[in-house]
Design a protein around this motif. Structure first.
Motif, PDB file in Angstrom:
ATOM      1  N   ALA A   1       0.942  -1.552   0.062  1.00 55.52           N
ATOM      2  CA  ALA A   1       0.174  -0.147  -0.406  1.00 55.52           C
ATOM      3  C   ALA A   1       0.699   1.286   0.150  1.00 55.52           C
ATOM      4  CB  ALA A   1      -0.860  -0.217   0.926  1.00 55.52           C
ATOM      5  N   LEU A   2       1.983   1.673  -0.135  1.00 57.34           N
ATOM      6  CA  LEU A   2       3.028   2.540  -0.270  1.00 57.34           C
ATOM      7  C   LEU A   2       3.001   3.037  -2.103  1.00 57.34           C
ATOM      8  CD1 LEU A   2       6.388   1.279   1.288  1.00 57.34           C
ATOM      9  CD2 LEU A   2       4.925   3.213   2.083  1.00 57.34           C
ATOM     10  N   PRO A   3       3.094   4.267  -2.045  1.00 57.50           N
ATOM     11  CA  PRO A   3       2.888   5.214  -3.207  1.00 57.50           C
ATOM     12  C   PRO A   3       3.156   4.477  -4.362  1.00 57.50           C
ATOM     13  CG  PRO A   3       2.424   6.342  -1.372  1.00 57.50           C
ATOM     14  CD  PRO A   3       3.225   5.165  -0.616  1.00 57.50           C
ATOM     15  N   LEU A   4       2.737   3.961  -5.083  1.00 57.17           N
ATOM     16  CA  LEU A   4       3.520   3.406  -6.641  1.00 57.17           C
ATOM     17  C   LEU A   4       4.325   2.318  -6.719  1.00 57.17           C
ATOM     18  CD1 LEU A   4       4.820   6.377  -7.484  1.00 57.17           C
ATOM     19  CD2 LEU A   4       3.464   6.101  -8.220  1.00 57.17           C
ATOM     20  N   VAL A   5       3.804   1.277  -5.565  1.00 53.89           N
ATOM     21  CA  VAL A   5       4.593  -0.125  -4.877  1.00 53.89           C
ATOM     22  C   VAL A   5       3.367  -0.873  -6.696  1.00 53.89           C
ATOM     23  CG1 VAL A   5       4.598  -2.121  -3.724  1.00 53.89           C
ATOM     24  CG2 VAL A   5       5.340  -0.290  -3.312  1.00 53.89           C
ATOM     25  N   PRO A   6       2.158  -0.924  -6.425  1.00 49.49           N
ATOM     26  CA  PRO A   6       1.305  -1.952  -7.238  1.00 49.49           C
ATOM     27  C   PRO A   6       2.388  -1.411  -9.315  1.00 49.49           C
ATOM     28  CG  PRO A   6      -0.111  -1.126  -6.173  1.00 49.49           C
ATOM     29  CD  PRO A   6       1.138  -0.101  -5.736  1.00 49.49           C
ATOM     30  N   THR A   7       2.465  -0.052  -9.292  1.00 49.04           N
ATOM     31  CA  THR A   7       3.676  -0.043 -10.188  1.00 49.04           C
ATOM     32  C   THR A   7       4.869  -0.549 -10.571  1.00 49.04           C
ATOM     33  OG1 THR A   7       2.061   2.215 -10.575  1.00 49.04           O
ATOM     34  CG2 THR A   7       4.116   2.358 -11.830  1.00 49.04           C
ATOM     35  N   MET A   8       5.249  -0.497  -9.588  1.00 48.91           N
ATOM     36  CA  MET A   8       6.901  -1.091  -9.919  1.00 48.91           C
ATOM     37  C   MET A   8       6.722  -2.670 -10.175  1.00 48.91           C
ATOM     38  SD  MET A   8       7.922   0.961  -5.600  1.00 48.91           S
ATOM     39  CE  MET A   8       8.196   2.065  -5.508  1.00 48.91           C
ATOM     40  N   LYS A   9       5.456  -3.209  -9.273  1.00 46.52           N
ATOM     41  CA  LYS A   9       5.776  -4.213  -9.583  1.00 46.52           C
ATOM     42  C   LYS A   9       5.466  -5.365 -10.958  1.00 46.52           C
ATOM     43  CE  LYS A   9       4.117  -6.210  -4.603  1.00 46.52           C
ATOM     44  NZ  LYS A   9       3.415  -6.864  -4.425  1.00 46.52           N
ATOM     45  N   ARG A  10       4.266  -4.137 -11.910  1.00 44.87           N
ATOM     46  CA  ARG A  10       3.898  -4.131 -13.129  1.00 44.87           C
ATOM     47  C   ARG A  10       4.956  -3.342 -13.753  1.00 44.87           C
ATOM     48  NH1 ARG A  10      -2.488  -2.655 -14.078  1.00 44.87           N
ATOM     49  NH2 ARG A  10      -1.218  -3.249 -16.467  1.00 44.87           N
ATOM     50  N   GLN A  11       6.044  -2.236 -13.613  1.00 47.63           N
ATOM     51  CA  GLN A  11       6.423  -1.974 -14.382  1.00 47.63           C
ATOM     52  C   GLN A  11       8.149  -2.071 -14.108  1.00 47.63           C
ATOM     53  OE1 GLN A  11       4.580   0.601 -17.409  1.00 47.63           O
ATOM     54  NE2 GLN A  11       6.163  -0.420 -17.283  1.00 47.63           N
ATOM     55  N   PRO A  12       8.892  -3.281 -13.483  1.00 51.52           N
ATOM     56  CA  PRO A  12       9.996  -3.876 -12.681  1.00 51.52           C
ATOM     57  C   PRO A  12      10.917  -3.302 -13.420  1.00 51.52           C
ATOM     58  CG  PRO A  12       9.229  -5.744 -14.041  1.00 51.52           C
ATOM     59  CD  PRO A  12       8.199  -4.572 -13.943  1.00 51.52           C
ATOM     60  N   ASP A  13      11.253  -2.366 -14.879  1.00 48.70           N
ATOM     61  CA  ASP A  13      11.964  -2.363 -15.720  1.00 48.70           C
ATOM     62  C   ASP A  13      11.840  -0.526 -15.614  1.00 48.70           C
ATOM     63  OD1 ASP A  13      12.567  -4.879 -16.675  1.00 48.70           O
ATOM     64  OD2 ASP A  13      11.688  -4.529 -18.375  1.00 48.70           O
ATOM     65  N   LEU A  14      11.335   0.360 -15.249  1.00 53.42           N
ATOM     66  CA  LEU A  14      11.783   0.846 -15.073  1.00 53.42           C
ATOM     67  C   LEU A  14      11.617   1.463 -13.632  1.00 53.42           C
ATOM     68  CD1 LEU A  14       7.923   2.333 -16.361  1.00 53.42           C
ATOM     69  CD2 LEU A  14      10.652   2.335 -17.658  1.00 53.42           C
TER      70      LEU A  14
ATOM     71  N   LEU B   1      -0.538   5.370   3.416  1.00 53.44           N
ATOM     72  CA  LEU B   1       0.990   4.820   3.647  1.00 53.44           C
ATOM     73  C   LEU B   1       1.256   6.265   3.162  1.00 53.44           C
ATOM     74  CD1 LEU B   1       1.267   1.066   3.793  1.00 53.44           C
ATOM     75  CD2 LEU B   1       0.755   3.136   6.383  1.00 53.44           C
ATOM     76  N   GLU B   2       2.789   6.638   3.573  1.00 51.15           N
ATOM     77  CA  GLU B   2       3.487   7.781   3.175  1.00 51.15           C
ATOM     78  C   GLU B   2       5.005   7.433   3.138  1.00 51.15           C
ATOM     79  OE1 GLU B   2       2.956  11.864   5.024  1.00 51.15           O
ATOM     80  OE2 GLU B   2       2.265  10.212   6.221  1.00 51.15           O
TER      81      GLU B   2
ATOM     82  N   VAL C   1       7.815   9.158   3.386  1.00 49.31           N
ATOM     83  CA  VAL C   1       8.468   9.949   4.187  1.00 49.31           C
ATOM     84  C   VAL C   1       7.314  10.502   5.617  1.00 49.31           C
ATOM     85  CG1 VAL C   1      10.144  11.494   4.629  1.00 49.31           C
ATOM     86  CG2 VAL C   1      10.517   9.905   2.368  1.00 49.31           C
ATOM     87  N   PRO C   2       6.355   9.931   5.874  1.00 57.47           N
ATOM     88  CA  PRO C   2       6.232  10.686   7.386  1.00 57.47           C
ATOM     89  C   PRO C   2       6.148  12.091   8.032  1.00 57.47           C
ATOM     90  CG  PRO C   2       7.010   8.681   8.332  1.00 57.47           C
ATOM     91  CD  PRO C   2       7.679   8.820   7.083  1.00 57.47           C
ATOM     92  N   GLY C   3       5.333  12.664   8.209  1.00 60.93           N
ATOM     93  CA  GLY C   3       5.822  13.906   9.211  1.00 60.93           C
ATOM     94  C   GLY C   3       6.152  13.829  10.029  1.00 60.93           C
ATOM     95  N   GLU C   4       6.244  12.462  10.815  1.00 61.85           N
ATOM     96  CA  GLU C   4       7.240  11.659  12.352  1.00 61.85           C
ATOM     97  C   GLU C   4       9.063  12.311  11.610  1.00 61.85           C
ATOM     98  OE1 GLU C   4       3.312  10.569  13.316  1.00 61.85           O
ATOM     99  OE2 GLU C   4       4.153  10.724  10.532  1.00 61.85           O
ATOM    100  N   CYS C   5       9.700  11.705  10.549  1.00 61.93           N
ATOM    101  CA  CYS C   5      10.909  11.895   9.605  1.00 61.93           C
ATOM    102  C   CYS C   5      10.980  13.416  10.436  1.00 61.93           C
ATOM    103  CB  CYS C   5      10.777  11.414   8.540  1.00 61.93           C
ATOM    104  SG  CYS C   5      10.529  10.026   8.041  1.00 61.93           S
TER     105      CYS C   5
ATOM    106  N   HIS D   1       2.220   1.024  11.164  1.00 54.87           N
ATOM    107  CA  HIS D   1       1.482   0.733  10.174  1.00 54.87           C
ATOM    108  C   HIS D   1       2.688   0.012   8.697  1.00 54.87           C
ATOM    109  CE1 HIS D   1       2.028   4.913  11.416  1.00 54.87           C
ATOM    110  NE2 HIS D   1       0.421   5.492  11.127  1.00 54.87           N
ATOM    111  N   GLY D   2       2.999  -0.990   9.744  1.00 54.16           N
ATOM    112  CA  GLY D   2       2.511  -2.423   8.581  1.00 54.16           C
ATOM    113  C   GLY D   2       4.013  -2.168   7.498  1.00 54.16           C
ATOM    114  N   VAL D   3       4.531  -1.476   7.336  1.00 56.14           N
ATOM    115  CA  VAL D   3       5.590  -1.631   6.781  1.00 56.14           C
ATOM    116  C   VAL D   3       7.227  -2.094   6.685  1.00 56.14           C
ATOM    117  CG1 VAL D   3       6.893   0.477   5.272  1.00 56.14           C
ATOM    118  CG2 VAL D   3       4.908   0.738   5.615  1.00 56.14           C
ATOM    119  N   SER D   4       7.420  -2.729   6.559  1.00 52.61           N
ATOM    120  CA  SER D   4       8.681  -3.371   6.336  1.00 52.61           C
ATOM    121  C   SER D   4       9.892  -2.435   6.185  1.00 52.61           C
ATOM    122  CB  SER D   4       8.750  -4.558   5.157  1.00 52.61           C
ATOM    123  OG  SER D   4      10.933  -5.442   5.396  1.00 52.61           O
TER     124      SER D   4
END
Length: 220
Positions: free
Chosen positions: A13-26, A87-88, A90-94, A133-136
Protein backbone atom coordinates in the motif's frame (compact mmCIF):
# COMPACT_ATOMS: atom_id res chain seq x y z
CA UNK A 1 27.47 14.64 13.47
CA UNK A 2 24.70 12.06 13.03
CA UNK A 3 24.36 9.17 10.61
CA UNK A 4 23.51 8.43 7.00
CA UNK A 5 21.22 5.42 6.63
CA UNK A 6 20.05 3.50 3.59
CA UNK A 7 16.73 1.82 4.34
CA UNK A 8 14.38 -0.40 2.37
CA UNK A 9 10.63 0.19 2.80
CA UNK A 10 8.25 -2.51 1.59
CA UNK A 11 4.44 -2.64 1.69
CA UNK A 12 1.88 -3.15 -1.06
CA UNK A 13 0.00 0.00 0.00
CA UNK A 14 2.98 2.34 -0.20
CA UNK A 15 2.61 4.84 -3.05
CA UNK A 16 3.38 3.41 -6.50
CA UNK A 17 4.41 -0.07 -5.32
CA UNK A 18 1.73 -1.69 -7.56
CA UNK A 19 3.24 0.20 -10.51
CA UNK A 20 6.74 -0.97 -9.55
CA UNK A 21 5.54 -4.58 -9.62
CA UNK A 22 3.98 -4.25 -13.07
CA UNK A 23 6.85 -2.24 -14.57
CA UNK A 24 10.02 -3.55 -12.91
CA UNK A 25 12.26 -2.24 -15.70
CA UNK A 26 11.44 1.36 -14.82
CA UNK A 27 13.06 3.32 -12.00
CA UNK A 28 10.89 5.73 -10.04
CA UNK A 29 12.33 8.57 -7.99
CA UNK A 30 10.38 10.68 -5.52
CA UNK A 31 11.09 14.35 -6.12
CA UNK A 32 8.89 16.14 -3.60
CA UNK A 33 5.41 16.28 -2.08
CA UNK A 34 3.04 19.16 -1.56
CA UNK A 35 -0.54 19.77 -0.47
CA UNK A 36 -2.90 21.75 -2.68
CA UNK A 37 -6.49 22.51 -1.60
CA UNK A 38 -6.25 19.73 0.97
CA UNK A 39 -5.04 17.16 -1.58
CA UNK A 40 -1.68 15.46 -1.13
CA UNK A 41 0.26 15.59 -4.39
CA UNK A 42 3.58 14.09 -5.36
CA UNK A 43 6.02 14.68 -8.19
CA UNK A 44 8.05 11.70 -9.39
CA UNK A 45 10.66 11.08 -12.07
CA UNK A 46 10.43 7.94 -14.18
CA UNK A 47 13.59 6.60 -15.85
CA UNK A 48 13.62 3.94 -18.57
CA UNK A 49 12.60 3.05 -22.11
CA UNK A 50 9.46 0.99 -21.51
CA UNK A 51 7.03 3.83 -20.78
CA UNK A 52 4.45 3.14 -23.51
CA UNK A 53 1.99 1.52 -21.09
CA UNK A 54 2.98 3.50 -17.99
CA UNK A 55 -0.06 5.79 -17.93
CA UNK A 56 -2.35 2.77 -18.20
CA UNK A 57 -0.51 1.09 -15.33
CA UNK A 58 -0.69 4.25 -13.24
CA UNK A 59 -4.43 4.48 -13.89
CA UNK A 60 -4.82 0.96 -12.44
CA UNK A 61 -2.64 1.75 -9.38
CA UNK A 62 -4.98 2.14 -6.40
CA UNK A 63 -2.37 4.07 -4.39
CA UNK A 64 -2.38 7.08 -6.76
CA UNK A 65 -4.68 8.92 -9.15
CA UNK A 66 -4.77 11.81 -11.62
CA UNK A 67 -1.28 11.02 -12.95
CA UNK A 68 -0.21 13.73 -15.39
CA UNK A 69 3.04 13.93 -17.33
CA UNK A 70 4.42 17.44 -16.89
CA UNK A 71 7.84 17.17 -18.60
CA UNK A 72 10.11 14.82 -20.54
CA UNK A 73 13.90 14.92 -20.83
CA UNK A 74 15.30 12.06 -22.91
CA UNK A 75 14.75 8.88 -20.87
CA UNK A 76 13.35 10.81 -17.90
CA UNK A 77 9.69 11.77 -17.54
CA UNK A 78 8.24 13.79 -14.65
CA UNK A 79 4.72 13.06 -13.41
CA UNK A 80 2.42 14.87 -11.01
CA UNK A 81 -0.04 12.62 -9.20
CA UNK A 82 -2.40 12.49 -6.24
CA UNK A 83 -1.67 10.14 -3.32
CA UNK A 84 -4.65 7.90 -2.48
CA UNK A 85 -3.09 5.69 0.21
CA UNK A 86 -2.85 6.14 3.97
CA UNK A 87 0.82 5.15 3.93
CA UNK A 88 3.57 7.67 3.23
CA UNK A 89 7.04 7.12 1.83
CA UNK A 90 8.31 9.85 4.15
CA UNK A 91 5.93 10.57 7.06
CA UNK A 92 5.77 13.89 8.88
CA UNK A 93 7.33 12.19 11.90
CA UNK A 94 10.64 12.19 10.00
CA UNK A 95 10.85 16.00 10.07
CA UNK A 96 9.84 16.05 13.73
CA UNK A 97 12.76 13.73 14.51
CA UNK A 98 15.24 15.92 12.60
CA UNK A 99 15.49 13.43 9.72
CA UNK A 100 16.41 14.67 6.23
CA UNK A 101 15.64 12.63 3.10
CA UNK A 102 18.32 12.68 0.38
CA UNK A 103 16.72 10.30 -2.12
CA UNK A 104 13.86 7.82 -2.45
CA UNK A 105 13.99 5.48 -5.45
CA UNK A 106 12.30 2.25 -6.47
CA UNK A 107 14.22 -1.00 -6.00
CA UNK A 108 12.66 -4.46 -6.48
CA UNK A 109 9.06 -3.35 -5.80
CA UNK A 110 10.07 -1.37 -2.70
CA UNK A 111 11.32 2.10 -1.85
CA UNK A 112 15.03 2.53 -1.19
CA UNK A 113 15.52 5.68 0.89
CA UNK A 114 18.70 7.45 2.00
CA UNK A 115 18.28 9.45 5.20
CA UNK A 116 20.24 11.75 7.46
CA UNK A 117 19.61 10.93 11.14
CA UNK A 118 20.80 13.18 13.97
CA UNK A 119 21.12 10.22 16.39
CA UNK A 120 20.17 6.59 16.97
CA UNK A 121 17.04 7.66 18.87
CA UNK A 122 15.65 9.23 15.70
CA UNK A 123 16.34 6.01 13.81
CA UNK A 124 14.46 4.03 16.45
CA UNK A 125 11.54 6.50 16.34
CA UNK A 126 10.96 6.33 12.60
CA UNK A 127 11.51 2.56 12.61
CA UNK A 128 8.70 2.28 15.14
CA UNK A 129 6.43 4.47 13.00
CA UNK A 130 6.89 2.32 9.90
CA UNK A 131 6.52 -0.96 11.76
CA UNK A 132 3.45 0.29 13.64
CA UNK A 133 1.91 0.90 10.21
CA UNK A 134 2.87 -2.55 8.94
CA UNK A 135 5.69 -1.34 6.68
CA UNK A 136 8.80 -3.49 6.46
CA UNK A 137 11.73 -1.27 7.51
CA UNK A 138 15.22 -2.67 6.94
CA UNK A 139 18.48 -0.78 7.37
CA UNK A 140 20.89 -1.85 4.61
CA UNK A 141 23.73 0.59 5.39
CA UNK A 142 24.55 2.90 8.25
CA UNK A 143 27.55 5.26 8.32
CA UNK A 144 28.83 8.27 10.22
CA UNK A 145 27.73 11.43 8.40
CA UNK A 146 30.99 13.13 9.35
CA UNK A 147 33.17 10.56 7.57
CA UNK A 148 33.92 11.26 3.92
CA UNK A 149 34.71 7.62 3.19
CA UNK A 150 31.34 5.96 2.51
CA UNK A 151 32.93 2.60 3.24
CA UNK A 152 32.93 3.27 6.99
CA UNK A 153 29.81 1.51 8.23
CA UNK A 154 28.35 0.89 11.65
CA UNK A 155 26.31 -2.05 12.84
CA UNK A 156 22.72 -1.62 13.92
CA UNK A 157 22.04 -2.08 17.63
CA UNK A 158 20.56 -5.57 17.11
CA UNK A 159 23.47 -6.66 14.94
CA UNK A 160 26.00 -5.38 17.47
CA UNK A 161 24.22 -7.10 20.36
CA UNK A 162 24.02 -10.49 18.64
CA UNK A 163 27.57 -10.32 17.26
CA UNK A 164 29.03 -9.37 20.66
CA UNK A 165 27.10 -12.10 22.47
CA UNK A 166 28.14 -14.69 19.89
CA UNK A 167 31.79 -13.69 20.20
CA UNK A 168 31.87 -13.60 23.98
CA UNK A 169 29.97 -16.89 24.29
CA UNK A 170 32.41 -18.73 22.04
CA UNK A 171 30.25 -19.11 18.92
CA UNK A 172 33.26 -18.42 16.68
CA UNK A 173 35.65 -20.68 18.63
CA UNK A 174 36.84 -24.02 17.23
CA UNK A 175 35.08 -26.08 18.38
CA UNK A 176 32.10 -23.88 19.19
CA UNK A 177 31.20 -23.38 22.85
CA UNK A 178 27.62 -22.37 22.03
CA UNK A 179 25.15 -23.19 19.26
CA UNK A 180 22.92 -20.90 17.24
CA UNK A 181 19.89 -22.35 19.05
CA UNK A 182 21.51 -21.41 22.40
CA UNK A 183 22.04 -17.85 21.18
CA UNK A 184 18.39 -17.65 20.13
CA UNK A 185 17.29 -18.87 23.57
CA UNK A 186 19.42 -16.25 25.35
CA UNK A 187 18.04 -13.45 23.19
CA UNK A 188 14.48 -14.82 23.22
CA UNK A 189 14.25 -14.73 19.42
CA UNK A 190 13.97 -17.36 16.70
CA UNK A 191 16.91 -19.30 15.34
CA UNK A 192 16.20 -17.77 11.93
CA UNK A 193 16.43 -14.24 13.35
CA UNK A 194 19.84 -14.98 14.90
CA UNK A 195 21.08 -16.47 11.63
CA UNK A 196 19.95 -13.48 9.57
CA UNK A 197 21.36 -10.88 11.97
CA UNK A 198 24.71 -12.64 12.22
CA UNK A 199 25.02 -12.90 8.43
CA UNK A 200 24.12 -9.25 7.94
CA UNK A 201 26.54 -8.09 10.65
CA UNK A 202 29.42 -10.16 9.30
CA UNK A 203 28.64 -9.07 5.73
CA UNK A 204 28.69 -5.39 6.77
CA UNK A 205 32.02 -5.78 8.57
CA UNK A 206 33.57 -7.56 5.58
CA UNK A 207 32.23 -4.89 3.19
CA UNK A 208 33.67 -2.12 5.35
CA UNK A 209 37.04 -3.89 5.61
CA UNK A 210 37.34 -4.50 1.86
CA UNK A 211 36.25 -0.94 1.07
CA UNK A 212 38.83 0.48 3.50
CA UNK A 213 41.50 -1.72 1.91
CA UNK A 214 40.60 -0.42 -1.55
CA UNK A 215 40.67 3.16 -0.27
CA UNK A 216 44.10 2.62 1.29
CA UNK A 217 45.42 1.15 -1.97
CA UNK A 218 44.34 4.22 -3.95
CA UNK A 219 45.96 6.64 -1.51
CA UNK A 220 49.39 5.01 -1.45
Amino acid sequence: MGFIADVRLAHDALPLVPTMKRQPDLTLRREYETTYNGTQMQFISVFGDETDTLEEVLADDATVSAATEVATFGQRSIYRLTIDTHLEIVPGECSECGVFVFTATSTNAAWSVRLYLPDRESLAAIRHWYRDHGVSFRVTKLCDSGVSDEGTYFLTDNQREILLLAYEAGYFDIPRDITQDDLADRLDVTDSAVSQQLRRAISMLIAATLENDRTADTTI
